[in-house]
Design a protein around this motif. Structure first.
Motif, PDB file in Angstrom:
ATOM      1  N   GLY A  34     -27.672 -44.133  13.815  1.00 31.07           N
ATOM      2  CA  GLY A  34     -28.358 -43.603  14.986  1.00 31.07           C
ATOM      3  C   GLY A  34     -27.500 -42.777  15.930  1.00 31.07           C
ATOM      4  N   GLN A  35     -26.258 -42.500  15.560  1.00 26.63           N
ATOM      5  CA  GLN A  35     -25.352 -41.735  16.412  1.00 26.63           C
ATOM      6  C   GLN A  35     -24.961 -40.427  15.726  1.00 26.63           C
ATOM      7  N   LEU A  36     -24.756 -39.386  16.530  1.00 20.75           N
ATOM      8  CA  LEU A  36     -24.261 -38.121  16.002  1.00 20.75           C
ATOM      9  C   LEU A  36     -22.770 -38.243  15.724  1.00 20.75           C
ATOM     10  N   VAL A  37     -22.353 -37.863  14.518  1.00 22.79           N
ATOM     11  CA  VAL A  37     -20.953 -37.913  14.114  1.00 22.79           C
ATOM     12  C   VAL A  37     -20.615 -36.557  13.487  1.00 22.79           C
ATOM     13  N   ALA A  38     -19.465 -35.999  13.841  1.00 17.49           N
ATOM     14  CA  ALA A  38     -19.066 -34.698  13.295  1.00 17.49           C
ATOM     15  C   ALA A  38     -18.837 -34.792  11.787  1.00 17.49           C
ATOM     16  N   LYS A  39     -19.331 -33.795  11.059  1.00 17.18           N
ATOM     17  CA  LYS A  39     -19.060 -33.696   9.631  1.00 17.18           C
ATOM     18  C   LYS A  39     -17.690 -33.053   9.433  1.00 17.18           C
ATOM     19  N   THR A  40     -17.111 -33.321   8.283  1.00 20.80           N
ATOM     20  CA  THR A  40     -15.818 -32.754   7.921  1.00 20.80           C
ATOM     21  C   THR A  40     -15.942 -32.123   6.538  1.00 20.80           C
ATOM     22  N   PRO A  41     -14.895 -31.457   6.054  1.00 17.73           N
ATOM     23  CA  PRO A  41     -14.962 -30.897   4.695  1.00 17.73           C
ATOM     24  C   PRO A  41     -15.259 -31.947   3.624  1.00 17.73           C
ATOM     25  N   VAL A  42     -14.957 -33.197   3.906  1.00 18.95           N
ATOM     26  CA  VAL A  42     -15.246 -34.279   2.958  1.00 18.95           C
ATOM     27  C   VAL A  42     -16.755 -34.405   2.721  1.00 18.95           C
ATOM     28  N   ASP A  43     -17.549 -33.951   3.690  1.00 21.28           N
ATOM     29  CA  ASP A  43     -19.001 -34.065   3.589  1.00 21.28           C
ATOM     30  C   ASP A  43     -19.640 -32.972   2.732  1.00 21.28           C
ATOM     31  N   ARG A  44     -18.831 -32.121   2.126  1.00 21.10           N
ATOM     32  CA  ARG A  44     -19.371 -31.106   1.223  1.00 21.10           C
ATOM     33  C   ARG A  44     -20.086 -31.790   0.072  1.00 21.10           C
ATOM     34  N   PRO A  45     -21.131 -31.152  -0.463  1.00 22.87           N
ATOM     35  CA  PRO A  45     -21.775 -31.737  -1.640  1.00 22.87           C
ATOM     36  C   PRO A  45     -20.796 -31.811  -2.806  1.00 22.87           C
ATOM     37  N   GLY A  46     -20.965 -32.818  -3.636  1.00 24.74           N
ATOM     38  CA  GLY A  46     -20.138 -32.949  -4.831  1.00 24.74           C
ATOM     39  C   GLY A  46     -20.529 -31.913  -5.869  1.00 24.74           C
ATOM     40  N   PRO A  47     -19.901 -31.970  -7.030  1.00 23.01           N
ATOM     41  CA  PRO A  47     -20.181 -30.979  -8.086  1.00 23.01           C
ATOM     42  C   PRO A  47     -21.655 -30.932  -8.493  1.00 23.01           C
ATOM     43  N   LEU A  48     -22.289 -32.085  -8.624  1.00 19.48           N
ATOM     44  CA  LEU A  48     -23.702 -32.096  -9.015  1.00 19.48           C
ATOM     45  C   LEU A  48     -24.562 -31.456  -7.929  1.00 19.48           C
ATOM     46  N   GLY A  49     -24.325 -31.821  -6.689  1.00 18.92           N
ATOM     47  CA  GLY A  49     -25.081 -31.241  -5.584  1.00 18.92           C
ATOM     48  C   GLY A  49     -24.916 -29.733  -5.500  1.00 18.92           C
ATOM     49  N   ARG A  50     -23.696 -29.255  -5.652  1.00 24.68           N
ATOM     50  CA  ARG A  50     -23.451 -27.804  -5.621  1.00 24.68           C
ATOM     51  C   ARG A  50     -24.135 -27.116  -6.799  1.00 24.68           C
ATOM     52  N   PHE A  51     -24.090 -27.745  -7.960  1.00 25.57           N
ATOM     53  CA  PHE A  51     -24.745 -27.161  -9.131  1.00 25.57           C
ATOM     54  C   PHE A  51     -26.247 -27.043  -8.883  1.00 25.57           C
TER      55      PHE A  51
END
Length: 181
Positions: A34-51
């Protein structure tokens, strides 16, 4: 006065901290308990998500269908995140005593955003829906096949904004005047 302009694409784009096409990170947030948290480069989609994002027609059709529904009815991760962001902006501005205006800028392909406008009005926000303003001409104010505003479109937006600021925020300095705060 703080002016927050947004387009329909702003909502789904807010989910991505990393823009694959541009190859850079941008400020983005996620909801954690329930709280806003900053995303980081770690939050990038994985290989399947990018595909899937880049190659799956079915994936894209599903995203477009969800996005289209989101124009009219709030739902999904994008709405959860963006409603929290809008509420936080409104709360921060009020806490600082700073006037805040939300401005919806229609694009050629996404001309209205009734769900967001309705939500902002329910928040009691000062919201200007440019799709409701007289003089908007999608054929002359947008580049054909591109969807972005032309110089004439930007001039129209500036004129409408200036009228609104003068109507609602007459206490702000007029051209040629200075004030100390």
């Amino acid at each position: 006065l703080v002016i927050v302009c947004f387009i329909s694409e702003s909502f789904p784009r807010s989910l991505d901290a990393y823009r694959m096409t541009e190859g850079w990170n941008k400020p983005a947030f996620k909801m954690v308990r329930g709280q806003l948290v900053a995303k980081t480069p770690v939050d990038r989609p994985g290989p399947l998500g990018r595909f899937l994002e880049n190659n799956s027609v079915l994936w894209r059709v599903g995203l477009l269908a969800s996005r289209s529904l989101g124009q009219f009815w709030p739902h999904g991760e994008s709405w959860a995140l963006n409603s929290a962001l809008l509420r936080q902006m409104q709360a921060d501005a009020r806490a600082q005593g700073v006037p805040l205006m939300f401005v919806f800028v229609p694009t050629y392909y996404w001309r209205s955003f009734p769900a967001a406008i309705r939500y902002l009005r329910e928040l009691g926000a000062d919201v200007l829906d440019l799709s409701e303003q007289p003089g908007l001409d999608f054929e002359t104010m947008y580049y054909p096949g591109d969807g972005h505003l032309t110089t004439a479109g930007h001039r129209w937006v500036a004129d409408v904004l200036l009228r609104r600021i003068r109507e609602r925020h007459s206490d702000l300095a007029q051209p040629g005047q200075t004030t100390a705060r």
